[in-house]
Enzyme design. Structure first.
Site, PDB file in Angstrom:
ATOM      1  N   LYS A 241       6.433  -0.451   9.172  1.00 21.26           N
ATOM      2  CA  LYS A 241       7.893  -0.356   9.258  1.00 21.26           C
ATOM      3  C   LYS A 241       8.332   1.070   8.970  1.00 21.26           C
ATOM      4  O   LYS A 241       9.342   1.537   9.448  1.00 21.26           O
ATOM      5  CB  LYS A 241       8.575  -1.297   8.248  1.00 21.26           C
ATOM      6  CG  LYS A 241       7.891  -2.616   8.025  1.00 21.26           C
ATOM      7  CD  LYS A 241       6.817  -2.506   6.925  1.00 21.26           C
ATOM      8  CE  LYS A 241       5.574  -3.275   7.348  1.00 21.26           C
ATOM      9  NZ  LYS A 241       4.362  -2.951   6.589  1.00 21.26           N
ATOM     10  N   ARG A 242       7.544   1.754   8.180  1.00 21.36           N
ATOM     11  CA  ARG A 242       7.928   3.101   7.778  1.00 21.36           C
ATOM     12  C   ARG A 242       7.736   4.134   8.892  1.00 21.36           C
ATOM     13  O   ARG A 242       8.290   5.213   8.841  1.00 21.36           O
ATOM     14  CB  ARG A 242       7.135   3.527   6.542  1.00 21.36           C
ATOM     15  CG  ARG A 242       7.505   2.716   5.310  1.00 21.36           C
ATOM     16  CD  ARG A 242       6.656   3.146   4.111  1.00 21.36           C
ATOM     17  NE  ARG A 242       6.729   4.576   3.869  1.00 21.36           N
ATOM     18  CZ  ARG A 242       5.678   5.364   3.666  1.00 21.36           C
ATOM     19  NH1 ARG A 242       4.476   4.843   3.690  1.00 21.36           N
ATOM     20  NH2 ARG A 242       5.836   6.645   3.443  1.00 21.36           N
TER      21      ARG A 242
END
Length: 472
Positions: A241-242
């Site tokens: 997600k980062r």
RNA sequence: GCUCCCAUCGUCUAGCGGUUAGGACGCCGCCCUCUCAAGGCGGAAACAGGGGUUCAAAUCCCCUUGGGAGCACCA
């Protein structure tokens, strides 16, 4: 038999790009065969399944244009049915109650790992008839896995894959509170919904043998499986997600058209000869599970960008304009307070890769440059540009027909009359109206900007030059 | 650790026993040009390694190496 496929995400808060591709493949396969595509939300984990998390999935699907024929179904609403199947399994002896405590299980696994064994349930409660006297908690229910033989799977993308049953332990199908777990629920839903083809990520390949055994216990023929490989990030690592591009909505935010993302995704792990660009109809007509690749693939932003530009150039300008409007609003610009979006797209598409870039490069159509780009000004807004600017401005002000052609003729005529190269006239105008050295062709730019605005900005540049000269 | 999966240019891929190993993105060069682009033309760039099988292997088999996944009262 009518083809039926499904996409069954768990609500993690966003639609993962890998999941999106799986959904696309499933959707294409159903469409290709005139079948049915089902959306099912795997929300048996109460804590993670919030309405927002579910909407994020739905929004992502909608943005990509993936519609479904049935659903969305929610597993959280099918508790009764799962309980029924669990009872059935219990009654037929394919499942049993296990009274082992979590603590015992944890230490069991620890021991096994220490002994370099594969961790798994040891079957202590497998054959007991009565609850042990020291049973502390409510029992869980385990599936009685066969101990001999093997499961053979003819995976549509992997080919033949087999697992020895001795490798499989007795998995929990119902928690102590009675709620069913994933492997049970998937099996029941796919069975009840009549799925003919299960297309999913290959992280599920290892689960398949267990699920097939449960299906056998239920006396149901397994569906056809297709395990598609993972999608990795640009560095070949797992998408996180980062990384900023794990969610399909990240791609929207980065200025990509859904058409480009879909086309990019379909070619990631699937191919049809040398074809790169596909209309939705072409994808449907040509999609085939057998042409799916077996190896993982990495995301490549520059190829996506190329596709995106291609779609910005070829899709209906008015349609692209709607997407551009969204990005302009993100920048605090009122898209209605400027030129026709379709016309703007028509001349910006071939010089920008994303809608974000297009929006940024189009800001000067909505507001006068607050300052000139230093380098561009030094080069083009020098003293000798004054005459060119004043002359074009004067000639342009006499134009009744503010068309691209008329403007072009005027700018060119000015250059000729002054004995200057086109660039010596066009570049100063460009800096004057846009603030920088880059813009669409000067005639289109002025046409889009409008006569009044164009003349005013040229005049402002003349004044700026005069001021700067006197200071020097 | 055990089980399973994977391996062609930097990236996405074509290839399914005999090809000068093809295409696309990106990159480099040239052309075009009012900027930036777009476009046109050209170029560099790959079969992970080792064994087999075969007249012939990128293609089939095995091993090695390197990646990945699974092994939860998560999904």
């Amino acid at each position: 038999m009518t083809v039926k496929t499904r996409f069954a995400p768990s609500p993690t808060g966003y639609l993962h790009i890998g999941g999106a591709r799986t959904a696309l493949f499933s959707w294409l396969y159903a469409r290709r065969h005139g079948g049915s595509f089902v959306l099912r939300i795997e929300d048996t984990d109460q804590e993670r399944s919030t309405p927002e998390a579910i909407n994020a999935i739905l929004d992502g699907m909608a943005w990509l244009g993936l519609d479904y024929d049935e659903g969305p179904f929610y597993q959280s609403q099918r508790g009764e049915r799962y309980a029924e199947v669990i009872d059935q399994l219990l009654a037929s002896g394919h499942a049993y109650r296990c009274y082992c405590s979590k603590e015992r299980l944890d230490s069991l696994r620890e021991d096994q790992r220490a002994r370099k064994q594969k961790p798994g349930y040891d079957g202590r409660c497998r054959d007991i008839v009565e609850p042990p006297a020291d049973a502390e908690a409510e029992p869980v229910i385990r599936f009685r896995m066969p101990t001999e033989g093997a499961v053979h799977i003819d995976d549509r993308v992997r080919g033949h894959v087999s697992f020895q049953n001795s490798e499989l332990d007795d998995l929990i199908i119902a928690r102590a509170d009675g709620s069913p777990t994933y492997n049970l629920v998937v099996v029941v839903d796919d069975m009840d919904n009549g799925m003919t083809h299960v297309i999913r990520g290959d992280d599920h390949l290892n689960n398949t043998a267990r699920q097939v055994n449960i299906l056998r216990a239920l006396d149901v023929a397994p569906p056809s499986y297709a395990h598609v490989p993972m999608i990795l990030d640009e560095d070949g690592r797992k998408l996180s997600k980062r990384s900023g591009s794990a969610s399909v909505m990240d791609f929207r935010d980065q200025g990509y058209l859904p058409e480009a993302v879909v086309n990019y995704l379909v070619r990631l792990g699937w191919s049809h000869g040398d074809q790169e660009i596909f209309t939705p109809e072409e994808m449907i007509a040509n999609f085939d599970i057998d042409a799916i690749n077996q190896s993982a693939s990495s995301l490549n932003a520059s190829k996506l960008a190329w596709l995106n530009q291609n779609y910005m150039k070829t899709l209906e300008p008015a349609y692209v304009g709607e997407h551009l409007a969204w990005h302009l609003r993100q920048l605090g610009v009122d898209p209605d307070a400027g030129p026709s979006l379709a016309a703007l797209v028509a001349c910006q598409a071939e010089r920008t890769k994303t809608l974000v870039e297009m929006a940024h490069n189009s800001l000067f159509f909505y507001r006068a440059p607050s300052e000139y780009d230093d380098k561009a000004a030094r080069k083009n807004l020098k003293g000798d540009a004054t005459q060119a600017l004043a002359t074009v401005r004067e000639r342009l002000s006499g134009l009744d027909d503010w068309s691209v052609e008329a403007i072009h003729a005027t700018v060119q005529g000015t250059a000729e009359a002054l004995g200057l190269k086109m660039g010596k006239v066009a570049q100063p105008i460009r800096v004057a109206v846009s603030g920088g050295a880059v813009s669409p062709p000067i005639d289109s730019t002025l046409a889009l900007l409008g006569k009044e605005t164009s003349l005013a900005r040229i005049q402002a540049a003349e004044a700026w030059i005069a001021e700067n000269l006197s200071e020097a």
